[in-house]
Design a protein around this motif. Structure first.
Motif, mmCIF file in Angstrom:
data_model
loop_
_atom_site.group_PDB
_atom_site.id
_atom_site.type_symbol
_atom_site.label_atom_id
_atom_site.label_comp_id
_atom_site.label_asym_id
_atom_site.label_seq_id
_atom_site.Cartn_x
_atom_site.Cartn_y
_atom_site.Cartn_z
ATOM 1 N N THR A 103 -9.401 8.596 -2.026
ATOM 2 C CA THR A 103 -8.932 9.969 -1.890
ATOM 3 C C THR A 103 -9.833 10.676 -0.891
ATOM 4 O O THR A 103 -11.056 10.678 -1.061
ATOM 5 N N SER A 104 -9.236 11.238 0.161
ATOM 6 C CA SER A 104 -9.997 11.933 1.191
ATOM 7 C C SER A 104 -9.387 13.305 1.429
ATOM 8 O O SER A 104 -8.172 13.491 1.307
ATOM 9 N N LEU A 105 -10.238 14.259 1.808
ATOM 10 C CA LEU A 105 -9.737 15.593 2.140
ATOM 11 C C LEU A 105 -10.643 16.218 3.187
ATOM 12 O O LEU A 105 -11.823 15.881 3.308
ATOM 13 N N THR A 106 -10.070 17.128 3.951
ATOM 14 C CA THR A 106 -10.830 17.902 4.928
ATOM 15 C C THR A 106 -10.194 19.282 5.063
ATOM 16 O O THR A 106 -8.973 19.424 4.922
ATOM 17 N N ASP A 121 -2.921 30.180 9.506
ATOM 18 C CA ASP A 121 -3.293 31.033 10.631
ATOM 19 C C ASP A 121 -4.739 30.733 11.021
ATOM 20 O O ASP A 121 -5.682 31.278 10.448
ATOM 21 N N GLY A 122 -4.927 29.843 11.988
ATOM 22 C CA GLY A 122 -6.258 29.477 12.446
ATOM 23 C C GLY A 122 -6.999 28.524 11.533
ATOM 24 O O GLY A 122 -8.222 28.360 11.653
ATOM 25 N N SER A 123 -6.300 27.881 10.609
ATOM 26 C CA SER A 123 -6.954 26.963 9.689
ATOM 27 C C SER A 123 -6.050 25.779 9.365
ATOM 28 O O SER A 123 -4.844 25.818 9.604
ATOM 29 N N TYR A 124 -6.650 24.732 8.837
ATOM 30 C CA TYR A 124 -5.885 23.539 8.468
ATOM 31 C C TYR A 124 -6.531 22.864 7.261
ATOM 32 O O TYR A 124 -7.701 23.093 6.936
ATOM 33 N N GLY A 125 -5.761 22.021 6.602
ATOM 34 C CA GLY A 125 -6.258 21.218 5.504
ATOM 35 C C GLY A 125 -5.469 19.922 5.410
ATOM 36 O O GLY A 125 -4.256 19.914 5.651
ATOM 37 N N VAL A 126 -6.156 18.837 5.107
ATOM 38 C CA VAL A 126 -5.505 17.534 4.953
ATOM 39 C C VAL A 126 -6.045 16.872 3.689
ATOM 40 O O VAL A 126 -7.251 16.903 3.438
ATOM 41 N N MET A 128 0.835 -1.188 0.000
ATOM 42 C CA MET A 128 0.000 0.000 0.000
ATOM 43 C C MET A 128 0.874 1.243 0.000
ATOM 44 O O MET A 128 1.866 1.321 0.715
ATOM 45 N N ASP A 129 0.528 2.201 -0.842
ATOM 46 C CA ASP A 129 1.153 3.514 -0.838
ATOM 47 C C ASP A 129 0.161 4.521 -0.282
ATOM 48 O O ASP A 129 -1.019 4.517 -0.654
ATOM 49 N N ILE A 130 0.626 5.394 0.619
ATOM 50 C CA ILE A 130 -0.192 6.469 1.165
ATOM 51 C C ILE A 130 0.551 7.780 0.963
ATOM 52 O O ILE A 130 1.713 7.905 1.343
ATOM 53 N N ASP A 131 -0.119 8.757 0.364
ATOM 54 C CA ASP A 131 0.454 10.082 0.145
ATOM 55 C C ASP A 131 -0.446 11.084 0.852
ATOM 56 O O ASP A 131 -1.614 11.248 0.484
ATOM 57 N N THR A 132 0.076 11.745 1.881
ATOM 58 C CA THR A 132 -0.731 12.655 2.689
ATOM 59 C C THR A 132 -0.100 14.034 2.748
ATOM 60 O O THR A 132 1.111 14.162 2.913
ATOM 61 N N GLN A 133 -0.928 15.059 2.604
ATOM 62 C CA GLN A 133 -0.485 16.442 2.720
ATOM 63 C C GLN A 133 -1.235 17.102 3.873
ATOM 64 O O GLN A 133 -2.460 17.026 3.944
ATOM 65 N N LEU A 134 -0.501 17.730 4.772
ATOM 66 C CA LEU A 134 -1.080 18.470 5.889
ATOM 67 C C LEU A 134 -0.654 19.924 5.765
ATOM 68 O O LEU A 134 0.535 20.220 5.653
ATOM 69 N N ARG A 135 -1.623 20.836 5.762
ATOM 70 C CA ARG A 135 -1.339 22.261 5.651
ATOM 71 C C ARG A 135 -1.890 22.967 6.885
ATOM 72 O O ARG A 135 -3.063 22.821 7.220
ATOM 73 N N ASP A 157 -14.061 14.284 11.562
ATOM 74 C CA ASP A 157 -13.902 13.236 10.569
ATOM 75 C C ASP A 157 -12.549 12.555 10.824
ATOM 76 O O ASP A 157 -11.753 13.041 11.627
ATOM 77 N N PRO A 158 -12.268 11.414 10.182
ATOM 78 C CA PRO A 158 -11.013 10.688 10.463
ATOM 79 C C PRO A 158 -9.741 11.510 10.226
ATOM 80 O O PRO A 158 -8.788 11.419 11.006
ATOM 81 N N LEU A 159 -9.708 12.327 9.153
ATOM 82 C CA LEU A 159 -8.507 13.121 8.890
ATOM 83 C C LEU A 159 -8.333 14.235 9.917
ATOM 84 O O LEU A 159 -7.211 14.520 10.350
ATOM 85 N N SER A 160 -9.436 14.874 10.317
ATOM 86 C CA SER A 160 -9.355 15.918 11.342
ATOM 87 C C SER A 160 -8.932 15.329 12.676
ATOM 88 O O SER A 160 -8.215 15.960 13.455
#
Length: 253
Positions: free
Chosen positions: A35-38, A11-16, A1-8, A104-107
């Motif tokens: 593919t999942s995002l939050t 200032d008071g915000s996030y993204g995955v 399995m390959d997993i590619d994850t980006q976490l940003r 959610d799971p990513l959060s």
């Protein structure tokens, strides 16, 4: 399995955003892709509140899509769009609207990392497990974790990380939502087998294991290694590559 994850983190915000797919021998047993995002907000106390979560993919021939937006005050799902093409021999029992709640799971995972000083703090082995209800669009799960201590991860050609890491164990319990055979006899057999599996897990627990470490230039702890049980054996995931860079705004109104 390959997993590619980006976490940003902004200032008071996030993204995955995360993408995975099975490959090699594992794909012969189960072909999966997701593919999942939050995106959401982080308040002054480190609480993460998602605004949007989406998860789409397939598990063998079953295709699914879940897209959710949230009420900023209550944290409940305000709108839920779901598409599922599953097995007609199974009946899906959805999670009641009043139980569709963040994170959610990513959060949830991002929250552990952002608050790693407290959430991933090594503790005594008999400490109570931390609990959090997590809704991923299909099932409402109770995520439990504790971190018994630290371990030294040795150098490996598979990983870019070596050094001291916090060792944590994770378990899940179903709270709401289910998928059961339509046929009454098959449903009875299915439930009996599930209870046996649960009793066996209770007697011989085999939790998902995650190691979190610190990497230069990153102000939070990140997953560096994982072990978990699959039907075809034990899976091992390594932090194979990581990069850090400045980004634009994570999320805008």
């Amino acid at each position: 399995m390959d997993i590619d994850t980006q976490l940003r983190i902004g200032d008071g915000s996030y993204g995955v955003k995360s993408y995975y797919h099975t490959k090699g021998i594992a794909k012969l047993f189960s072909s999966a892709e997701n593919t999942s995002l939050t995106i959401g907000r982080i308040d002054g106390e480190g609480r993460l509140t998602p605004r949007l979560y989406e998860s789409r993919g397939h598990w063998d021939e079953e295709i699914y899509l879940n897209r959710m937006t949230y009420d900023g005050e209550s944290g409940l799902v305000a709108h839920h769009h779901q598409e599922m093409s599953g097995d007609d021999d199974f009946e899906y029992f959805p999670v009641p609207d009043e139980q569709k709640t963040s994170p959610d799971p990513l959060s949830y995972l991002a929250g552990l990392m952002v608050n790693s000083e407290s959430m991933l703090k090594p503790e005594e082995a008999d400490e109570d497990w931390r609990q959090q209800a997590v809704f991923g669009g299909i099932f409402l799960m109770n995520y439990l974790h504790h971190c018994p201590g630290t371990e030294e991860r040795k150098k490996s050609s598979r990983s870019v990380f070596a050094g001291e890491a916090v060792y944590c164990e994770f378990r899940t319990r179903l709270l709401a939502g289910d998928s059961l055979p339509v046929d009454e006899k098959k449903r009875k057999t299915f439930l009996e087998k599930r209870e046996k599996r649960r009793a066996e897990k209770k007697k011989n627990p085999d939790p998902l294991k995650l190691w979190f470490g610190r990497i230069e230039g990153i102000p939070l702890m990140v997953p560096v290694y994982s072990e978990f049980r699959m039907s075809i054996g034990k899976a091992r995931l390594y932090l194979h590559e990581i990069s850090v860079g400045e980004q634009g705004p994570v999320a805008s109104e």
